[in-house]
Write a protein that holds these residues in place. Structure first.
Motif, short mmCIF file in Angstrom:
data_model
loop_
_atom_site.label_atom_id
_atom_site.label_comp_id
_atom_site.label_asym_id
_atom_site.label_seq_id
_atom_site.Cartn_x
_atom_site.Cartn_y
_atom_site.Cartn_z
N ILE A 179 0.83 -1.19 0.00
CA ILE A 179 0.00 0.00 0.00
C ILE A 179 0.87 1.25 0.00
O ILE A 179 1.99 1.27 0.47
CB ILE A 179 -1.05 -0.02 1.13
CG1 ILE A 179 -2.18 0.96 0.82
CG2 ILE A 179 -0.42 0.25 2.48
CD1 ILE A 179 -2.90 0.68 -0.47
N THR A 180 0.30 2.25 -0.58
CA THR A 180 1.05 3.45 -0.90
C THR A 180 1.11 4.41 0.27
O THR A 180 0.22 4.41 1.11
CB THR A 180 0.37 4.15 -2.06
OG1 THR A 180 -0.96 4.45 -1.66
CG2 THR A 180 0.32 3.26 -3.27
N ILE B 222 10.39 15.83 -6.40
CA ILE B 222 9.21 15.52 -7.21
C ILE B 222 7.92 15.93 -6.53
O ILE B 222 7.04 16.52 -7.14
CB ILE B 222 9.20 14.02 -7.55
CG1 ILE B 222 10.28 13.75 -8.61
CG2 ILE B 222 7.84 13.57 -8.08
CD1 ILE B 222 10.32 12.35 -9.10
N ASN B 223 7.78 15.60 -5.25
CA ASN B 223 6.52 15.90 -4.58
C ASN B 223 6.26 17.40 -4.51
O ASN B 223 5.12 17.85 -4.71
CB ASN B 223 6.48 15.27 -3.19
CG ASN B 223 6.33 13.76 -3.27
OD1 ASN B 223 5.98 13.23 -4.32
ND2 ASN B 223 6.62 13.08 -2.18
N GLU C 189 9.70 4.35 -8.77
CA GLU C 189 8.46 4.71 -8.08
C GLU C 189 7.53 5.52 -8.97
O GLU C 189 7.96 6.20 -9.88
CB GLU C 189 8.79 5.57 -6.85
CG GLU C 189 9.53 4.80 -5.79
CD GLU C 189 9.92 5.66 -4.60
OE1 GLU C 189 10.14 5.09 -3.53
OE2 GLU C 189 10.01 6.90 -4.74
N ALA C 190 6.23 5.42 -8.63
CA ALA C 190 5.25 6.33 -9.22
C ALA C 190 4.84 7.31 -8.12
O ALA C 190 4.53 6.89 -7.00
CB ALA C 190 4.05 5.56 -9.73
N HIS C 191 4.87 8.59 -8.43
CA HIS C 191 4.36 9.62 -7.54
C HIS C 191 3.04 10.08 -8.16
O HIS C 191 3.04 10.56 -9.29
CB HIS C 191 5.33 10.79 -7.43
CG HIS C 191 6.68 10.39 -6.92
ND1 HIS C 191 7.12 10.72 -5.66
CD2 HIS C 191 7.68 9.67 -7.49
CE1 HIS C 191 8.33 10.23 -5.49
NE2 HIS C 191 8.70 9.59 -6.58
N VAL C 192 1.97 9.92 -7.43
CA VAL C 192 0.65 10.20 -7.99
C VAL C 192 0.08 11.43 -7.30
O VAL C 192 -0.02 11.47 -6.07
CB VAL C 192 -0.30 9.00 -7.80
CG1 VAL C 192 -1.68 9.31 -8.37
CG2 VAL C 192 0.29 7.75 -8.46
N TYR D 186 0.58 10.53 -3.52
CA TYR D 186 0.85 9.15 -3.09
C TYR D 186 2.14 8.68 -3.73
O TYR D 186 2.47 9.09 -4.84
CB TYR D 186 -0.26 8.20 -3.55
CG TYR D 186 -1.65 8.59 -3.12
CD1 TYR D 186 -2.21 8.03 -1.98
CD2 TYR D 186 -2.40 9.50 -3.86
CE1 TYR D 186 -3.50 8.36 -1.60
CE2 TYR D 186 -3.69 9.85 -3.47
CZ TYR D 186 -4.23 9.27 -2.34
OH TYR D 186 -5.50 9.59 -1.97
N ARG D 187 2.84 7.83 -3.00
CA ARG D 187 4.07 7.25 -3.53
C ARG D 187 3.86 5.74 -3.66
O ARG D 187 3.49 5.08 -2.70
CB ARG D 187 5.22 7.53 -2.57
CG ARG D 187 6.60 7.30 -3.14
CD ARG D 187 7.63 7.74 -2.11
NE ARG D 187 7.53 6.96 -0.89
CZ ARG D 187 8.15 5.81 -0.70
NH1 ARG D 187 8.92 5.30 -1.64
NH2 ARG D 187 8.01 5.15 0.43
N VAL D 188 4.06 5.22 -4.86
CA VAL D 188 3.85 3.80 -5.12
C VAL D 188 5.17 3.18 -5.58
O VAL D 188 5.64 3.45 -6.68
CB VAL D 188 2.80 3.60 -6.25
CG1 VAL D 188 2.50 2.12 -6.44
CG2 VAL D 188 1.52 4.38 -5.96
N PRO D 189 5.82 2.35 -4.73
CA PRO D 189 7.02 1.63 -5.19
C PRO D 189 6.62 0.62 -6.27
O PRO D 189 5.73 -0.20 -6.04
CB PRO D 189 7.52 0.93 -3.93
CG PRO D 189 6.78 1.56 -2.79
CD PRO D 189 5.48 2.04 -3.34
N LEU D 190 7.25 0.71 -7.43
CA LEU D 190 6.83 -0.10 -8.56
C LEU D 190 7.55 -1.44 -8.60
O LEU D 190 8.67 -1.57 -8.12
CB LEU D 190 7.12 0.65 -9.87
CG LEU D 190 6.31 1.93 -10.08
CD1 LEU D 190 6.84 2.70 -11.28
CD2 LEU D 190 4.82 1.63 -10.25
#
Ligand code: MN
Length: 299
Positions: free
Chosen positions: A16-17, A115-116, A156-159, A222-226
């Motif tokens: 989970i992110t 990035i954020n 990572e994806a930063h959403v 949100y940060r999602v480790p890919l």
């Protein structure tokens, strides 16, 4: 092709992110920019937008930017985004176009430490411009747009997200909604006052509680480790009103990104197509080292 990046977990469970608060986002210390990324997501991307069956304008829009410059890849990565505009006449179309253009330009052009902060600032820049246009032109006061964008950088994806468009992560057998809808009914669901089923049929289901164009804007990040094999789906409510999550997952798992985007739009239209519908699918094939990415000509 072997990924140099070790898997976060050996099973298919979605990790989970993390969700950041604004104060945390803006508290990052400055640092030297990197010359090139350590990890490069090797992706295939597909997108489709459609007017739907009843609307006269398509106020949805998607856009993306995949930089080639190594430093920009390291500092900002590639961005994929959807917007769902609102407001009478052509206001929604103008809002979604303006917001996306301004967001992408600010994200890549402004010198910001991370990035954020860049995502957060770029959303605020889009908001400021949309509000300015809305206030300067009579009849455009209700104009605004959702914005859901994923920046893929390193592994990572930063959403970043405002409104009721969505980002999903499809990993193995699991589909996880990354973003929380900023809608009146989903806030009621989160507070336990309404069931998801009641929310789906509520007359208030289209009431958005946060979007670009509003005076006070608190985007979620949100940060999602890919992991290699992950698929991200960005979509507007024209899809999710008609197509349940498990069917979205089935389609993206069994089709190429462009075929999946096409098929999901068709399914929304078959189920009524009551709204504009937009789908972006990003398939993370591998997480490559910089050297591997150079060898295969990806960068
Ligand atoms: Mn919509």
């Amino acid at each position: 092709m072997q990924s140099s990046h070790s898997r976060q977990s050996v099973n298919d469970e979605v990790e989970i992110t993390a969700k950041f608060r604004r104060s945390e986002v803006l508290a990052q210390p400055p640092r030297e920019p990197k010359a090139q990324p350590d990890i490069v997501p090797f992706v295939r991307f597909g997108a489709k937008t459609d007017l739907g069956n009843v609307r006269e304008n398509n106020e949805d829009k998607y856009d993306f930017f995949e930089p080639t410059e190594p430093m920009l890849l390291a500092e900002r990565g590639s961005v994929y985004a959807v917007c769902d505009g609102m407001g009478g006449h052509s206001a929604g179309q103008i809002a979604s176009e303006l917001a996306l253009k301004t967001f992408l330009k600010a994200y890549y052009d402004l010198e910001l430490p991370d990035i954020n902060t860049a995502l957060f600032t770029a959303v605020q820049a889009a908001n400021a411009l949309v509000r300015e246009v809305a206030q300067s032109i009579p009849g455009r006061r209700g104009m605004g747009t959702t914005l859901t964008a994923a920046a893929l950088c390193e592994g990572e994806a930063h959403v970043v997200h405002v409104g009721d468009s969505r980002c999903y992560l499809v990993r193995g057998e699991v589909i996880e909604q990354v973003t929380d809808d900023h809608s009146y009914v989903m806030e009621q669901v989160r507070q336990g006052l309404l069931s998801p089923e009641e929310a789906q049929y509520s007359p208030y289901r289209n009431v958005i509680t946060s979007s670009i164009g509003m005076e006070v804007l608190e985007p979620d990040i949100y940060r999602v480790p890919l992991q290699a094999g992950d698929r991200l789906v960005l979509c507007t409510d024209g899809l999710t009103t008609h197509v349940p999550d498990d069917r979205i997952a089935d389609v993206v798992r069994t089709h190429s990104p462009s075929a999946a985007a096409q098929r999901l739009v068709e399914m929304a239209l078959e189920e009524g197509g009551s709204d504009n519908v937009t789908v972006v699918v990003v398939h993370i094939l591998e997480l490559l080292s910089w050297e591997q990415a150079r060898q295969i000509g990806w960068v």
